[in-house]
Scaffold this active site. Structure first.
Site, short mmCIF file in Angstrom:
data_model
loop_
_atom_site.label_atom_id
_atom_site.label_comp_id
_atom_site.label_asym_id
_atom_site.label_seq_id
_atom_site.Cartn_x
_atom_site.Cartn_y
_atom_site.Cartn_z
N HIS A 162 44.07 49.71 42.04
CA HIS A 162 45.48 49.50 42.37
C HIS A 162 45.77 49.71 43.86
O HIS A 162 46.75 49.18 44.39
CB HIS A 162 46.34 50.47 41.54
N ASN A 406 44.26 29.29 32.60
CA ASN A 406 43.58 28.32 31.75
C ASN A 406 42.38 27.79 32.52
O ASN A 406 42.55 27.09 33.53
CB ASN A 406 44.55 27.19 31.39
#
Length: 473
Positions: A162, A406
């Site tokens: 992070h 995708n």
């Protein structure tokens, strides 16, 4: 169908994937806003149906070996632009973390899971995803695991540091990776232009920043842990229907006593409901809790965009800025007050504390505040609770571009961020549902007693995510 509890995930291969083009080793400093983050790992996962079924419709070979080859080849290409993810965090001469861009590569794991996608317990990621499909990062700043399931389905899990990236940055990377897999040009190039977040000279910040952030050295010593099963931190994933979200918003937006119709967003309304729901279940006598803190993560990219119409370069840089551009404003109210007041009142409190961080000056001031306290590490004050009072933080994932992830074999059937950190402050992320019907998927990482209060609430707003809800059965 009951979820399958006992299943094995076998690692078949682990290797390091580096950027396909050589790069000169160099240092990339962390920004002042990066320095507010401790070493934390954030996970994200995507579940796909059997790609072979998809490929029969489009006449492409999507067997697992082909899938792995596509992912690795395109990952190496993506890391050319996102070279920060191929580096490592080290300390500089001043003792501060800094990013060494050395193309050390990304850990890439291939695995097999002895379970079908429809048998997975989506509601309980501690049981089904943690340590199985979301990899532990052992080196570098990013780890990736692709797992083939018994049914032929695919789970892609990523874990990143992070300190290097917020969710917005990770999303940019994931979208770019999937675009290259489909031979598309990158819709957004990342920017590592740290000058966008340089402190001002002379620096200036409002006193409100002192209410939100604190040098770690000024915190009281950590109290010894008293083991209590209800203090266990657990993760759960729910869905909330679009109708219920709209109902909460209508309650939060009712007319006040002056007849003024306040317009509260869905996120503000949802947050107010969550804050009030947990508060209503707290027994002040047995818990000893008087106050309850609640915060919401604000992305500063749109706030920092210059008002100067001629400064288009800065605007483009911030849109693709890779790093942390976050602030966490919060409110603190008495538990009894949250119980007694209406949802409309609580939503107004949420709106008021959130409004503080919606300006360009707030983020410029936060950058200057870090610079003024640069000689020692600091952190968001809401996380500095030490268990004395409950605290929950909501981070909106409503712009999570999951359907864009995708790689050529269809959109994911399920997705979620996964943030199982060890702190006592809770973490909640609402995201759009794969159904695309206005429902939300809500990831929660809370103390066990807080989760029990939510599930016991008579409103029944939060329902467990199941294979049936995801239309996998």
């Amino acid at each position: 169908m009951n979820p399958k509890k006992n299943f094995n995930v076998r690692v078949n291969k682990s290797e390091v994937v580096a950027a396909v083009l050589p790069m000169q080793e160099h240092w990339l400093p962390l920004s002042n806003l990066d320095l507010l983050l401790p070493p934390l790992e954030v996970g994200v996962m995507f579940c796909y149906l059997n790609p072979i079924i998809v490929s029969e419709k489009i006449n492409i070979n999507f067997e697992f070996n082909s899938i792995v080859k596509i992912l690795k080849t395109c990952l190496a290409e993506t890391l050319v632009s996102y070279y920060a993810f191929s580096g490592e965090i080290v300390k500089n001469s001043a003792g501060e973390p800094e990013l060494l861009c050395n193309n050390g590569g990304v850990s890439f794991i291939e695995a097999f899971g002895d379970v079908e996608l429809k048998e997975i317990n989506f509601y309980n990621p501690d049981e089904s995803f943690e340590g199985k499909f979301v990899p532990k990062k052992k080196h570098g700043v990013l780890a990736i695991q692709v797992t083939q399931l018994k049914c032929g389905g695919i789970i892609l899990g990523c874990t990143f540091d992070h300190r290097v990236a917020d969710a917005y940055s990770a999303n940019l990377f994931l979208v770019s990776w999937s675009e290259l897999a489909q031979c598309k040009p990158l819709s957004q190039l990342p920017s590592f232009r740290r000058s966008s977040l340089f402190p001002r000279h002379p620096g200036y910040y409002d006193d409100s920043i002192d209410d939100l952030y604190v040098p770690i050295s000024t915190l009281p010593p950590t109290k010894p842990e008293i083991l209590n099963p209800k203090d266990q931190v657990i993760s759960r994933i729910y869905y909330v229907t679009g109708d219920k979200i709209e109902h909460l918003q209508s309650l939060a937006n009712c007319h006040d006593q002056k007849g003024i119709n306040s317009q509260r967003s869905k996120l503000e309304s949802f947050s107010a409901f969550l804050w009030k729901t947990i508060a209503c279940g707290i027994d002040r006598e047995t818990s000893g809790f008087n106050n309850f803190r609640f915060g919401i993560v604000v992305d500063g990219r749109t706030r920092l965009i210059s008002t100067n119409v001629d400064d288009n370069n800065q605007d483009k840089s911030l849109k693709g800025y890779f790093g942390n551009v976050l602030s966490i404003p919060f409110g603190e109210r008495k538990v009894e007050e949250l119980k007694e007041k209406s949802l409309h009142w609580v939503a107004n409190v949420v709106h008021e504390f959130l409004d503080i961080a919606k300006t360009q000056e707030h983020f410029l001031g936060l950058i200057d505040w870090v610079e003024a306290h640069r000689h020692e590490p600091s952190m968001a004050k809401i996380y500095a609770m030490n268990g004395d009072e409950p605290a929950v933080v909501v981070s909106s994932g409503q712009h999570f571009p999951a359907k864009k992830i995708n790689f050529g074999w269809g959109q994911p059937a399920f997705w979620s961020y996964h943030f199982p950190w060890a702190g006592k402050a809770g973490y909640v992320m609402p995201m759009p549902s794969p159904k695309g019907n206005g429902d939300w998927i809500v990831y929660m990482h809370l103390l066990k007693w807080q989760m029990e209060l939510i599930e016991a609430s008579p409103s029944h707003v939060f329902e467990p995510v199941t294979a049936n809800y995801l239309n996998l059965i």
